[in-house]
Design a protein around this motif. Structure first.
Motif, PDB file in Angstrom:
ATOM      1  N   PRO A 173      55.442  51.252   6.067  1.00 39.71           N
ATOM      2  CA  PRO A 173      56.842  51.271   6.309  1.00 39.71           C
ATOM      3  C   PRO A 173      57.338  50.347   5.099  1.00 39.71           C
ATOM      4  O   PRO A 173      56.755  49.705   4.396  1.00 39.71           O
ATOM      5  CB  PRO A 173      57.139  50.133   7.771  1.00 39.71           C
ATOM      6  CG  PRO A 173      55.737  49.539   7.633  1.00 39.71           C
ATOM      7  CD  PRO A 173      54.508  50.589   7.318  1.00 39.71           C
ATOM      8  N   SER A 222      56.549  52.092  16.493  1.00 38.65           N
ATOM      9  CA  SER A 222      56.803  52.167  15.018  1.00 38.65           C
ATOM     10  C   SER A 222      56.568  53.880  14.882  1.00 38.65           C
ATOM     11  O   SER A 222      55.499  54.401  15.166  1.00 38.65           O
ATOM     12  CB  SER A 222      55.808  51.427  14.339  1.00 38.65           C
ATOM     13  OG  SER A 222      55.588  51.926  13.118  1.00 38.65           O
ATOM     14  N   SER A 256      54.836  58.024   5.076  1.00 41.44           N
ATOM     15  CA  SER A 256      55.685  56.799   5.406  1.00 41.44           C
ATOM     16  C   SER A 256      56.932  57.432   6.064  1.00 41.44           C
ATOM     17  O   SER A 256      57.128  58.647   5.686  1.00 41.44           O
ATOM     18  CB  SER A 256      56.173  56.008   4.455  1.00 41.44           C
ATOM     19  OG  SER A 256      56.761  56.518   3.348  1.00 41.44           O
ATOM     20  N   ASN A 296      55.972  54.849  11.693  1.00 45.87           N
ATOM     21  CA  ASN A 296      54.853  55.109  10.989  1.00 45.87           C
ATOM     22  C   ASN A 296      53.569  55.168  11.778  1.00 45.87           C
ATOM     23  O   ASN A 296      52.848  55.902  11.644  1.00 45.87           O
ATOM     24  CB  ASN A 296      54.821  53.860   9.778  1.00 45.87           C
ATOM     25  CG  ASN A 296      55.971  54.063   8.957  1.00 45.87           C
ATOM     26  OD1 ASN A 296      55.563  54.791   7.915  1.00 45.87           O
ATOM     27  ND2 ASN A 296      57.129  53.396   8.929  1.00 45.87           N
ATOM     28  N   GLY A 323      61.098  56.296   7.273  1.00 41.14           N
ATOM     29  CA  GLY A 323      62.070  55.074   7.498  1.00 41.14           C
ATOM     30  C   GLY A 323      63.544  55.600   7.041  1.00 41.14           C
ATOM     31  O   GLY A 323      63.482  56.925   6.930  1.00 41.14           O
ATOM     32  N   SER A 334      53.098  48.616  10.198  1.00 41.17           N
ATOM     33  CA  SER A 334      54.127  48.126  11.220  1.00 41.17           C
ATOM     34  C   SER A 334      53.186  47.695  12.355  1.00 41.17           C
ATOM     35  O   SER A 334      52.336  48.341  12.776  1.00 41.17           O
ATOM     36  CB  SER A 334      54.936  48.979  11.652  1.00 41.17           C
ATOM     37  OG  SER A 334      55.897  48.607  12.703  1.00 41.17           O
TER      38      SER A 334
END
Length: 198
Positions: A90, A25, A123, A27, A125, A20
């Motif tokens: 991501p 971010s 990761s 991540n 999300g 990203s």
């Protein structure tokens, strides 16, 4: 004597890459946490963050007589010099993000500088925490001859309470930090095994 033994302990250099480009971010926050952990509690590991944002979109018209644009050459050299790779990936539309795929593709051009490198993925999300992107990245790694650690896996749902990150994208979850540490230790052991140093 202990100091001498510590000095002889091999240090592995890990190239850290975030898929990203967003400054806050989550991540990228995972990578900051990994870098902090490697400095404070993992002897023999140095993690170097590599910025992929300057890379142009891959275009073979930019290749001239077997050479690449200077920014691409510099990126490829950093990958070549690394002992192993730590990806923070991501998930976009069930797959890896475009900036990450672009960086991967540039470095897979002849000669493929990913070949033979041990690697790990973390990761964050929604939903599965980037798991689908991780599985796609592992598939890509087969062609690249990347050697991913199998376990432990690290997925983090960033949106499930309690909060995992602060407003600047820094990881604030102690359990997640401990899980990242386990990934780093596994990557370190696998890298040393791969290099024949343990």
């Amino acid at each position: 004597m202990e100091a001498a033994a510590a000095a002889l302990k091999p240090v592995i250099n890990v190239a850290a890459i975030c898929g990203s480009l967003r400054k806050a971010s989550y991540n990228r926050g995972l990578l900051r946490a990994a870098m902090k952990l490697s400095t404070e509690s993992i002897e023999g590991m140095k993690i170097n963050y590599i910025d992929i944002s300057p890379l142009p979109l891959i275009n073979t018209d930019l290749e001239v007589d077997g050479t690449y644009p200077p920014v691409v050459e510099a990126f490829r050299q950093k990958i070549l010099e690394a002992d192993s790779i730590l990806f923070a990936s991501p998930e976009y539309n069930y797959s890896v993000a475009t900036p990450l795929k672009n960086a991967i593709d540039w470095s897979s051009r002849p000669p493929n500088v990913w070949a033979g490198k041990p690697a790990a993925i973390i990761s964050s999300g929604g939903g599965f925490g980037g798991g689908r992107a991780q599985y796609h990245l592992r598939q890509i790694g087969v062609f690249l001859d990347l050697h991913f650690i199998n376990k432990p896996e690290f997925f983090l749902n960033a949106f499930q309470p309690p909060a995992k990150f602060d407003i600047e994208g820094n990881l604030i979850d102690a359990d997640a930090e401990e899980r990242i540490k386990k990934v780093l230790l596994a990557l370190q052991a696998f890298t040393l095994l791969h290099k024949g140093k343990c």
